[in-house]
Design a protein around this motif. Structure first.
Motif, mmCIF file in Angstrom:
data_model
loop_
_atom_site.group_PDB
_atom_site.id
_atom_site.type_symbol
_atom_site.label_atom_id
_atom_site.label_comp_id
_atom_site.label_asym_id
_atom_site.label_seq_id
_atom_site.Cartn_x
_atom_site.Cartn_y
_atom_site.Cartn_z
ATOM 1 N N PRO A 183 -35.111 -30.893 32.194
ATOM 2 C CA PRO A 183 -35.376 -31.448 30.853
ATOM 3 C C PRO A 183 -36.270 -30.564 29.993
ATOM 4 O O PRO A 183 -36.284 -30.689 28.764
ATOM 5 C CB PRO A 183 -36.053 -32.797 31.141
ATOM 6 C CG PRO A 183 -36.616 -32.653 32.512
ATOM 7 C CD PRO A 183 -35.691 -31.741 33.250
ATOM 8 N N ALA A 184 -36.992 -29.647 30.632
ATOM 9 C CA ALA A 184 -37.920 -28.806 29.876
ATOM 10 C C ALA A 184 -37.287 -27.511 29.383
ATOM 11 O O ALA A 184 -37.896 -26.793 28.593
ATOM 12 C CB ALA A 184 -39.144 -28.488 30.735
ATOM 13 N N SER A 185 -36.070 -27.202 29.837
ATOM 14 C CA SER A 185 -35.530 -25.874 29.546
ATOM 15 C C SER A 185 -34.476 -25.846 28.439
ATOM 16 O O SER A 185 -34.484 -24.970 27.587
ATOM 17 C CB SER A 185 -34.937 -25.262 30.818
ATOM 18 O OG SER A 185 -33.716 -25.889 31.151
ATOM 19 N N GLY A 186 -33.535 -26.781 28.480
ATOM 20 C CA GLY A 186 -32.420 -26.709 27.538
ATOM 21 C C GLY A 186 -31.527 -25.516 27.792
ATOM 22 O O GLY A 186 -30.797 -25.061 26.902
ATOM 23 N N ALA A 187 -31.566 -24.993 29.015
ATOM 24 C CA ALA A 187 -30.819 -23.781 29.336
ATOM 25 C C ALA A 187 -29.324 -24.017 29.294
ATOM 26 O O ALA A 187 -28.835 -25.069 29.713
ATOM 27 C CB ALA A 187 -31.220 -23.289 30.730
ATOM 28 N N TYR A 188 -28.607 -23.033 28.764
ATOM 29 C CA TYR A 188 -27.147 -22.963 28.764
ATOM 30 C C TYR A 188 -26.468 -24.057 27.937
ATOM 31 O O TYR A 188 -25.248 -24.218 28.022
ATOM 32 C CB TYR A 188 -26.598 -22.975 30.200
ATOM 33 C CG TYR A 188 -27.143 -21.840 31.041
ATOM 34 C CD1 TYR A 188 -26.790 -20.526 30.770
ATOM 35 C CD2 TYR A 188 -28.021 -22.068 32.099
ATOM 36 C CE1 TYR A 188 -27.294 -19.464 31.531
ATOM 37 C CE2 TYR A 188 -28.531 -21.018 32.867
ATOM 38 C CZ TYR A 188 -28.160 -19.738 32.570
ATOM 39 O OH TYR A 188 -28.661 -18.703 33.322
ATOM 40 N N ARG A 189 -27.222 -24.769 27.139
ATOM 41 C CA ARG A 189 -26.609 -25.843 26.353
ATOM 42 C C ARG A 189 -25.611 -25.303 25.335
ATOM 43 O O ARG A 189 -24.680 -26.010 24.930
ATOM 44 C CB ARG A 189 -27.693 -26.663 25.641
ATOM 45 C CG ARG A 189 -28.657 -27.383 26.588
ATOM 46 C CD ARG A 189 -27.925 -28.402 27.440
ATOM 47 N NE ARG A 189 -28.787 -29.062 28.421
ATOM 48 C CZ ARG A 189 -29.485 -30.152 28.195
ATOM 49 N NH1 ARG A 189 -29.432 -30.752 27.018
ATOM 50 N NH2 ARG A 189 -30.247 -30.664 29.140
ATOM 51 N N GLN A 190 -25.798 -24.049 24.918
ATOM 52 C CA GLN A 190 -24.887 -23.461 23.923
ATOM 53 C C GLN A 190 -23.477 -23.284 24.477
ATOM 54 O O GLN A 190 -22.525 -23.118 23.724
ATOM 55 C CB GLN A 190 -25.433 -22.108 23.425
ATOM 56 C CG GLN A 190 -25.461 -21.000 24.469
ATOM 57 C CD GLN A 190 -26.713 -21.038 25.338
ATOM 58 O OE1 GLN A 190 -27.501 -21.973 25.286
ATOM 59 N NE2 GLN A 190 -26.904 -19.986 26.126
ATOM 60 N N LEU A 191 -23.321 -23.348 25.809
ATOM 61 C CA LEU A 191 -22.001 -23.195 26.423
ATOM 62 C C LEU A 191 -21.264 -24.515 26.587
ATOM 63 O O LEU A 191 -20.063 -24.525 26.851
ATOM 64 C CB LEU A 191 -22.149 -22.539 27.807
ATOM 65 C CG LEU A 191 -22.786 -21.148 27.858
ATOM 66 C CD1 LEU A 191 -22.971 -20.726 29.317
ATOM 67 C CD2 LEU A 191 -21.956 -20.129 27.101
#
Length: 290
Positions: A226-234
């Protein structure tokens, strides 16, 4: 024993504990170094090509569970000092526990109960039937290839040895992908999860796409952090909708022993009949090609 002898024994015990701790830390670091240095997009493509032939074994789900139970859960043993895991729990016991936890937490999604039972079977890569694949190519976190590695991946610093870091097209947040392309279009690191996803897909099972999504991304922890938002653009819109269920499943399949409520958990013949019904419904009769 005199007080001096007792103190000497305690010092030796503490020294042994420190030795085991330091060696465990070294083993974890070696695993991360190997995984992060060798998981390239070319490696993942080669492994997918090799294992998509499905010519290593023909087994039904119950036979596969017996085979995987011959293995020790390597990752739980490796991480036992740093995580709340139970390295003495067998893979088969863990599979049944996860299935039952899924059934109790999500009673309306019977396919998810079967996902819980199946989710360990990719670990068969480490079995001699599959030429005993190395642990760095079986266990560990899953993450996308062909784009920038996210700093929230455990051991991120060891990606400096990965050849893909030197390829400019792979070193942006999107890399070789288009925005919102969907994870089904993304190359993931090669692992037990990726193999299991590929095997079930190629066997043309009746599992819904949501089931295959959870099995493939069960260890994609940077996505659900929840703290990263990693790879959401994919992510596609349908991927976004799956994130709460994926986060729930990742919690339910943690490798630690949980006391199931005795008045609600299925056991014995009743459990066998229930999961046999799910296998018949979503996988069908006969054996799977592995």
């Amino acid at each position: 024993l005199s007080s001096e002898e007792v103190e000497a024994l305690e010092r030796r015990r503490q020294a042994r504990s420190a030795y085991h701790l330091n060696n465990n830390q070294a083993a974890v670091e070696l695993f991360l170094r190997l995984n992060h240095a060798r998981q390239t997009i070319d490696f993942a493509k080669r492994q997918a090509a090799v294992f998509s032939s499905l010519d290593h074994a023909h087994m039904d789900v119950w036979e596969a569970l017996e085979r995987v139970n011959e293995l020790r859960e390597y990752e739980a043993a490796l991480m036992a000092g740093a995580m709340q895991v139970d390295p003495d729990m067998s893979l088969k016991e863990h599979a049944f526990q996860t299935a039952e936890l899924c059934r109790l937490a999500h009673p309306d999604k019977d396919w998810l109960h079967l996902v819980g039972l199946l989710h360990v079977l990719g670990k068969l890569l480490a079995h001699q039937l599959f030429d005993s694949q190395p642990q760095w190519a079986t266990c560990g976190e899953s993450y996308p290839l062909g784009c920038r590695f996210d700093p929230t991946i455990v051991g991120f610093q060891f990606f400096t040895a990965n050849p893909d870091r030197r390829r400019r097209q792979y070193n942006t947040p999107l890399g070789i992908y288009q925005p919102k392309c969907g994870l089904h279009n993304v190359f993931m690191s090669w692992s037990a999860s990726e193999y299991l996803y590929l095997m079930l897909l190629l066997n043309d099972t009746r599992l819904p796409p949501e089931a295959l999504f959870l099995l493939r991304h069960q260890r994609f922890f940077s996505l659900t952090n929840p703290a990263s938002g990693a790879y959401r653009q994919l992510l596609s819109p349908s991927d976004e909708e799956m994130l709460p269920l994926l986060a729930s499943f990742q919690q339910l399949c943690q490798y630690r022993r949980v006391a199931l409520p005795p008045d609600a958990a299925l056991t014995g013949d009743e459990r066998q009949r229930y999961y046999n019904g799910l296998i018949e419904k979503y996988i069908g009769p006969g054996k799977l090609a592995w």
